[in-house]
Design a protein around this motif. Sequence first.
Motif: not given
Length: 580
Positions: A98-101, A152-156, A164-165
């Motif tokens: 993701l590399r969030p800011a 973005v949502y993360f799933t398996s 990341g979707i």
Amino acid sequence: MSHTTILDRWADHVERDGQAPAVATPDREWSRDELARYACGLRARLAEDDGRGPVLIACAEPVPVIAAILACAATGRTFAPVDIRQPEARWAALLEDLRPAAVVTDRAGGAALSPHLGLLAGVRVVAADAVEPGDWRAADWRGLDVPDAGYVYFTSGTTGRPKGIKGSLQAVEHFLDWESAEFGITEGTRVSLLTSPGFDAFLRDALVPLRCGGSVQAAGPGTVPVAASFAEWLEKQRVEVVHCVPTVFRTLRAAGLTADSLPELRTVLLAGEPVRSADVAWWRALFGDDKALVNLYGPSETTMTKVFRRLGAEDAEAETVPAGVPLPGVDIRVLAAGAPVTGTIGEIEIRTPFPLGGYLDGRAGGFTGTHGYRTGDLGRLRPDGVLEVLGRRDQQVKVNGVRVELGEIEDTLRRHPGVRDVCAAAVAEAGADPVLVAYVVTDDSVTDGELRAHAESGLVPGCRPALHVRLAAIPRTLNGKADRRALPMPSAVRAAATEDGPRNDTEARIAGLWCELLHLSAVGRHDDFTLLGGDSLTIARLLDRLRSLFGVDVPLRTFVDDPTVSGLAAAVTSRSRSNR
């Protein structure tokens, strides 16, 4: 219809009546004005940096998550809410991808992130607990000219790395507009929130009522009421519209409902797992058409629900309960050998009226062009246009509404030095909901506790095996692949191995309850409930049933200290004596 319509309509309701309830949690009720000023405070904090880059939302409590989503939507920034109960390896992969800011976190989220501060160097961290409420003006939230940066949502993932979707607010608005109109969700409607922030269904549960002037009834972080407790919560909160997975819905069968129960409830929307005809028959026998039961279907890649069906009398007798018909603007096809078919089983493809975001890492996956997604689900399109969903064409399963890649479980367990072979499966004993089972071939020294601890270090809660079944060898087909059809039922393996049975009537009654809940034929008095497959939902059902069976409340802390038949029997006996 703009991606900012969500904010426009929410601002209208805040301006109309700021004192009306917006969100109710177990701790307090938040008015529209309080939530709006909280969102303003978060918006101001997020504007302190350059205003670009994704915002990770790592909070256990639902209100700061909701406020952060509103703030990000208003500033045109991508938001990524997560379930804070991530193992350390998954946190690291998520942050790297993701590399969030910026990060918005509450106290529990901050504690979960603390081992990964090195990956957050230079990232603005906003403590949600310390945000000062801002000055709210409706004009600041209406007609905004900001980009649709989405979420973005993360799933398996099949490789063991979270996937990341990417989604858009335009897609969310398409769904919100449909559900509010279809089910009459308007000013004052009380809607349940039973979903973790780490699942995209959280957007549905939170934004549907806020957009329509209703209120969010949140059960609280990490807790889902079940059975009698679920019914009591629905009645106490006067919930009118409930979203949940069928597994949670079925626990109401143990609540002793009558035709007069749940007087405020009018719609139940089920998603994430197949609905059974027995579910429909039971519900309709109680309430007929008075309380609508609705089936929803749609993968996260296409943003929440894309197919729905109001379940009726014919569904109570159906061999397969249909998923239904597509939402307005959505096109559903079933493909066999790449060509659309009707009446024949094939892969389900969904085409949407809005562009799809794809995956964060750019992989194609099932995405076809900008508007299409091949789901990997097998289905059949009936001549009347109704879709039936019939399973998967790969190793992805859904348990308790959570998408799980069986390969991820196997990959994680194989990294344990004492595991020689493993095969993961979603197993349903007769009349039971499926649970995740890891069939393992191990060295003699490896205990179930070690396997569970190893799984917890690499898998999120919804993807961890509920049960580890020891085998001398994994059955295999002639070409060497694991033969899941030849795997034994856990109950059969357990019956052959159980020793040290109950010693008195109380222990025998508790052991019988365990067998019923865990679908085992026998349990020992010193067996650990969690190691036999008891997850958080089953634990809640167990404590609820103990209250009904013995007339005493066994606190969760007491159960955790000694989760055995003998330990629970001692707790029940002690509390029964103190109540005399």
